[in-house]
Design a protein around this motif. Structure first.
Motif, mmCIF file in Angstrom:
data_model
loop_
_atom_site.group_PDB
_atom_site.id
_atom_site.type_symbol
_atom_site.label_atom_id
_atom_site.label_comp_id
_atom_site.label_asym_id
_atom_site.label_seq_id
_atom_site.Cartn_x
_atom_site.Cartn_y
_atom_site.Cartn_z
ATOM 1 N N GLN A 472 -8.903 10.599 -1.818
ATOM 2 C CA GLN A 472 -8.711 9.025 -1.951
ATOM 3 C C GLN A 472 -8.545 8.645 -3.191
ATOM 4 O O GLN A 472 -7.473 7.745 -3.583
ATOM 5 N N LYS A 473 -9.146 8.862 -4.355
ATOM 6 C CA LYS A 473 -9.023 8.326 -5.545
ATOM 7 C C LYS A 473 -7.523 8.760 -6.049
ATOM 8 O O LYS A 473 -7.098 8.255 -6.881
ATOM 9 N N ARG A 474 -7.312 10.147 -5.644
ATOM 10 C CA ARG A 474 -5.886 10.480 -6.390
ATOM 11 C C ARG A 474 -4.942 9.946 -5.923
ATOM 12 O O ARG A 474 -3.945 9.425 -6.698
ATOM 13 N N GLU A 475 -4.807 9.317 -4.706
ATOM 14 C CA GLU A 475 -3.835 8.635 -3.916
ATOM 15 C C GLU A 475 -3.778 7.386 -4.633
ATOM 16 O O GLU A 475 -2.820 6.690 -4.779
ATOM 17 N N GLU A 476 -5.167 6.719 -4.961
ATOM 18 C CA GLU A 476 -5.151 5.522 -5.523
ATOM 19 C C GLU A 476 -4.374 5.532 -7.012
ATOM 20 O O GLU A 476 -3.620 4.714 -7.371
ATOM 21 N N ASN A 477 -4.802 6.595 -7.798
ATOM 22 C CA ASN A 477 -4.439 6.734 -9.019
ATOM 23 C C ASN A 477 -2.843 6.907 -8.932
ATOM 24 O O ASN A 477 -2.097 6.694 -9.893
ATOM 25 N N SER A 478 -2.160 7.638 -7.848
ATOM 26 C CA SER A 478 -0.904 7.717 -7.915
ATOM 27 C C SER A 478 -0.104 6.248 -7.694
ATOM 28 O O SER A 478 0.850 6.155 -8.508
ATOM 29 N N LEU A 479 -0.800 5.656 -7.084
ATOM 30 C CA LEU A 479 -0.284 4.200 -6.875
ATOM 31 C C LEU A 479 -0.069 3.443 -8.155
ATOM 32 O O LEU A 479 0.646 2.804 -8.454
ATOM 33 N N SER A 480 -1.163 3.711 -9.055
ATOM 34 C CA SER A 480 -1.382 2.929 -10.346
ATOM 35 C C SER A 480 0.053 3.600 -11.325
ATOM 36 O O SER A 480 0.696 2.869 -11.793
ATOM 37 N N LEU A 481 0.389 4.724 -11.112
ATOM 38 C CA LEU A 481 1.406 5.320 -11.841
ATOM 39 C C LEU A 481 2.676 4.737 -11.538
ATOM 40 O O LEU A 481 3.507 4.543 -12.014
ATOM 41 N N ALA A 482 2.678 4.481 -10.281
ATOM 42 C CA ALA A 482 3.941 3.731 -9.721
ATOM 43 C C ALA A 482 4.127 2.446 -9.790
ATOM 44 O O ALA A 482 5.174 1.831 -9.943
ATOM 45 N N ALA A 483 3.106 1.794 -10.313
ATOM 46 C CA ALA A 483 3.003 0.331 -10.642
ATOM 47 C C ALA A 483 3.233 0.129 -11.966
ATOM 48 O O ALA A 483 2.633 -0.060 -12.969
ATOM 49 N N THR A 484 4.482 0.345 -12.425
ATOM 50 C CA THR A 484 5.018 0.325 -14.014
ATOM 51 C C THR A 484 5.760 -1.000 -14.189
ATOM 52 O O THR A 484 6.924 -0.995 -14.593
ATOM 53 N N ALA A 485 4.938 -2.096 -13.843
ATOM 54 C CA ALA A 485 5.872 -3.473 -14.354
ATOM 55 C C ALA A 485 5.798 -3.481 -15.924
ATOM 56 O O ALA A 485 4.788 -2.951 -16.646
#
Length: 801
Positions: A472-485
């Motif tokens: 679960q934490k790995r998926e959440e971290n992947s979402l953080s990488l995608a949020a490159t504002a």
């Protein structure tokens, strides 16, 4: 009401102002010439100068210290997971400093390839072409060390022009050496390897540039970056906001726009990379733990499968459901404790292995301790800030040293916190074990196989729960990488103003006008300030007003006659007529008893024009019908003979005074100038002129001449150099003291004043010789041209000087 004295002071002040203005206005041609010259220079400057236009852009630096602050609704969900830390703006001044950093500007110049500049050679001005150049120079390799030497010798500047099909001619400006190169092929130059491309037409066949010859300058990237670092201005619009405005002055609008846009892009790129460092470090940690937990879970499941096969078990859970139900709460808590213990041990091991504090700590991996999570987030923030500063500084930087100290202290606090958490978890684990032992008495009734099965199942559940949590934490971290504002939100992309920043024609012409007026004013002022010679009648009047000024004689231009003739209407003749009129007023009270008037002409030093004054005064009086004789009393340096070369051998005053046999009538000769003008020259130069003039015979000689002539004009020696004039001054009815404008020093006037006050000279009147037309007093200035044709503008221009 104001009294009469106040009106008088105001009137005197107005007169003084007018006099001061008149001192400069008489040189009006200089001011006109200065203004015209300055305006012409300004016009040429505006035509030759390349206009500089201002380019501006504005961004908002997002403040993310608050949860999800500045990111918008689309990223607020990620902020709730704690994934957007590490990108917060600690200080807007720090961000401005980063935007002005040399490193960012070098990256900008490299991205735009702006270290190669192109200039137009076909126009009058050296315009930069930028991307509108007919040929492009692609830098393959560049040896900046050699380039620095080449630039110092101007060997990095060359021209490009087409030669034959597919070839170009390179000509180095400094040496004049030429080299043929082919378009599209690598070319080795002393400072690097380059490729030349044809840019005259784009892919659609449309013309990009009609130029055929272009000047190329290859520069060091760092030098160009330093240049733009100094010219790019970054200002904070409001102290309470994070809105920044960029401005750059450049002769090429498109180039300035690209530089500002690229600078903002490089800043956002680096900010995103900094943000992703935490997420990448966290992903690396989670992946390592997943590998370990996956292996442990596989081992437990294989063990459970083997246990069931060996003991032929199918539904042990149903047999022990009642006991397990009673102990379910304890098992659940035991699982949570084991998870926390495993994570805490792993995090503590990771911290202790990271000895150089260079890596970022995994964030949000499931620790329940909020204080430890907060410390980890602060630790990552400090590491990021230190690394950003290290990009442009060294380890010895005071800020880096301070951050390293804070990082070490915070790391120690995190280790202490984790150890305290482990201690608390062990206490809780011991308590659960005690409770488990109480339940164990009940489970002991269950067959040993069932207890063994439950132990294995419990291990399976613990490993499985930890495995799912890490996924679960790995998926959440992947979402953080995608949020490159981007950190810098662009408000206005770079755009250029149409009004030039410089040069401004109105300001240039206004400055030229002021300069054209100021330079003549300063020249005249300094000239007047340093001038110790008299120039006009006011210079004499400032020294004394007790001695009258009877005449102002004009300056004689080269080629003009310096003698007055009959029926003469020149300025010189008019000035002497005015002087003779003034003399009549001074001689009106002289009792001459039917004798002529005796007038001395003297000066302070040689060269002031006393002989010139004597002969022209005599000529003017002769023109009025008066009988006039000129007596040469300067026995040391006679000058009357230079006006009549034939009279150089004539006997004269010195011969008469030495020899009693000479008669005056025999020594007085006719002049060639006028029938009424006679000459009584100085004669032979004696060895003792003072003794001769001291004789009473000289006085008798003058009285005898006065009985025969209406005017006796005596040309005497300079008063300051010899005493001759003082010895014979008592015989004169009037003494004309000649001064010369631009020649006689002002301090020498004191000699004439003192001589008059002390009685050495009497009835003295000043005559100003060689006065420029611009410096004439009121009488001469307005009267001389009366009855004559109006002078041309050029003549008036020359006369003003």
């Amino acid at each position: 009401m104001p009294d009469q004295s106040s009106y008088t002071k105001m009137e005197e002040q107005e007169i003084n102002i007018r006099e001061e203005l008149d001192k400069y206005l008489r040189y009006w041609p200089w001011f006109i010439l200065g203004v015209l010259t300055a305006l012409i220079i300004a016009f040429v400057y505006l035509k030759l100068s390349v206009p500089v236009y201002q380019t501006v852009a504005s961004v908002i630096i997002k403040d993310e210290e608050s949860k999800g602050g500045g990111l918008g609704a689309e990223a607020a969900g990620f902020a709730d997971l704690g994934l957007l830390g590490g990108m917060s703006t600690n200080s807007i001044e720090n961000e401005i400093g980063l935007l002005k950093s040399r490193r960012l500007m070098i990256s900008t110049i490299q991205a735009l390839k702006a270290n190669v500049e192109y200039y137009d050679l076909e126009g009058v001005k050296e315009d930069e072409l930028y991307l509108n150049t007919p040929f492009l120079v692609e830098v393959i390799t560049l040896d900046e060390a050699i380039l620095s030497k080449a630039a110092s010798a101007a060997l990095n500047i060359f021209t490009i022009e087409p030669k034959e099909q597919g070839t170009l001619t390179l000509t180095f400006v400094e040496t004049g050496n030429s080299q043929l190169v082919k378009i599209g092929e690598l070319v080795n130059l002393p400072f690097g390897t380059f490729m030349f491309k044809d840019n005259r037409f784009n892919g659609n066949g449309e013309a990009v540039s009609a130029k055929n010859r272009v000047l190329v300058k290859v520069k060091k990237v760092a030098d160009v970056a330093d240049k733009y670092r100094q010219t790019v201005q970054i200002n904070l619009i409001d102290d309470n906001a994070t809105l920044l405005e960029f401005s750059l002055g450049s002769t090429v609008k498109e180039k300035a726009q690209n530089i500002l846009d690229q600078l903002i892009f490089e800043y956002n790129k680096e900010a995103i990379e900094d943000k992703n460092e935490v997420a990448v470090s966290t992903a690396r940690f989670i992946d390592e733990r997943l590998k370990i937990i996956s292996g442990e879970l596989d081992t437990v499941e294989v063990g459970l499968e083997e246990f069931k096969e060996d003991n032929s078990l199918t539904n042990i859970e149903a047999e022990a459901s009642l006991i397990i139900e009673n102990a379910s709460e304890y098992r659940k808590r035991e699982q949570e404790l084991q998870t926390q213990l495993s994570i805490s041990r792993s995090m503590l091991s990771y911290l202790k292995n990271d000895t150089d504090n260079s890596g970022l700590l995994p964030a949000n991996v499931g620790l329940e301790s909020e204080s430890v999570n907060t410390q980890i987030a602060n630790y990552n923030q400090l590491v990021l800030e230190r690394n950003r500063i290290l990009a442009g500084a060294t380890e010895l930087n005071p800020t880096v040293t301070r951050l390293n100290s804070q990082i070490n202290q915070l790391k120690a606090n995190i280790i202490n916190g984790l150890e305290q958490t482990l201690s608390n978890l062990r206490i809780a684990e011991n308590d659960l074990n005690r409770q488990s032992r109480l339940i164990g008495s009940e489970i002991s009734k269950v067959p040993a196989k069932e207890r063994q099965f439950r132990d294995i199942s419990r291990q399976q559940n613990i490993k499985e729960a930890l495995y799912i949590f890490l996924l679960q934490k790995r998926e959440e971290n992947s979402l953080s990488l995608a949020a490159t504002a981007p950190k810098a939100k662009i408000v206005d992309s770079a755009y250029s103003l149409n009004i030039p920043l410089s040069p401004k024609p109105k300001i240039i012409f206004a400055a030229a006008l002021l300069l054209g007026l100021a330079i003549p004013f300063l020249v005249i002022y300094i000239k007047r300030l340093l001038n110790n010679k008299i120039e006009r009648r006011e210079d004499i009047e400032k020294v004394t007003k007790s001695i009258p000024i009877v005449g102002e004689l004009p300056s004689i231009a080269k080629g003009e006659s310096d003698l007055v003739v009959e029926n003469d209407r020149s300025v010189l003749a008019e000035s002497f007529r005015i002087m003779t009129t003034n003399l009549q007023y001074l001689l009106v009270n002289v009792a001459n008893e039917d004798r002529g008037y005796c007038i001395y002409v003297t000066s302070t030093v040689k060269g002031e024009g006393k002989t010139f004054t004597s002969i022209n005064l005599a000529m003017t009086l002769a023109n009025t019908g008066k009988k006039v004789v000129i007596v040469g009393a300067d026995l040391r340096n006679p000058q009357l003979q230079r006006y009549d070369n034939s009279s150089k051998s004539f006997l004269g005053v010195s011969d008469y005074l030495v020899n009693n046999d000479h008669k005056i009538d025999d020594l007085v000769h006719d002049s060639k100038f006028h029938n009424n003008l006679k000459l009584f020259l100085s004669g032979s130069i004696p060895p003792n002129p003072s003794e001769l003039l001291r004789q009473a015979k000289f006085g008798h000689m003058l009285k005898d001449l006065q009985t025969k002539f209406d005017y006796v004009i005596v040309d005497t020696a300079p008063s300051m150099l010899v005493t001759d004039t003082f010895l014979i001054s008592k015989h004169a009815e009037l003494i004309l003291y000649v001064t010369r404008a631009g020649y006689t020093e002002k301090r020498l006037l004191e000699f004439a004043v003192d001589s008059n006050n002390e009685g050495k000279l009497h009835d003295v009147s000043f005559v100003i010789n060689d006065v420029k037309n611009a410096n004439f007093g009121y009488g001469n200035k307005y009267g001389y041209a009366y009855g004559q044709s109006k002078p041309s503008l050029w003549e008036r221009f020359k006369n003003s000087f």
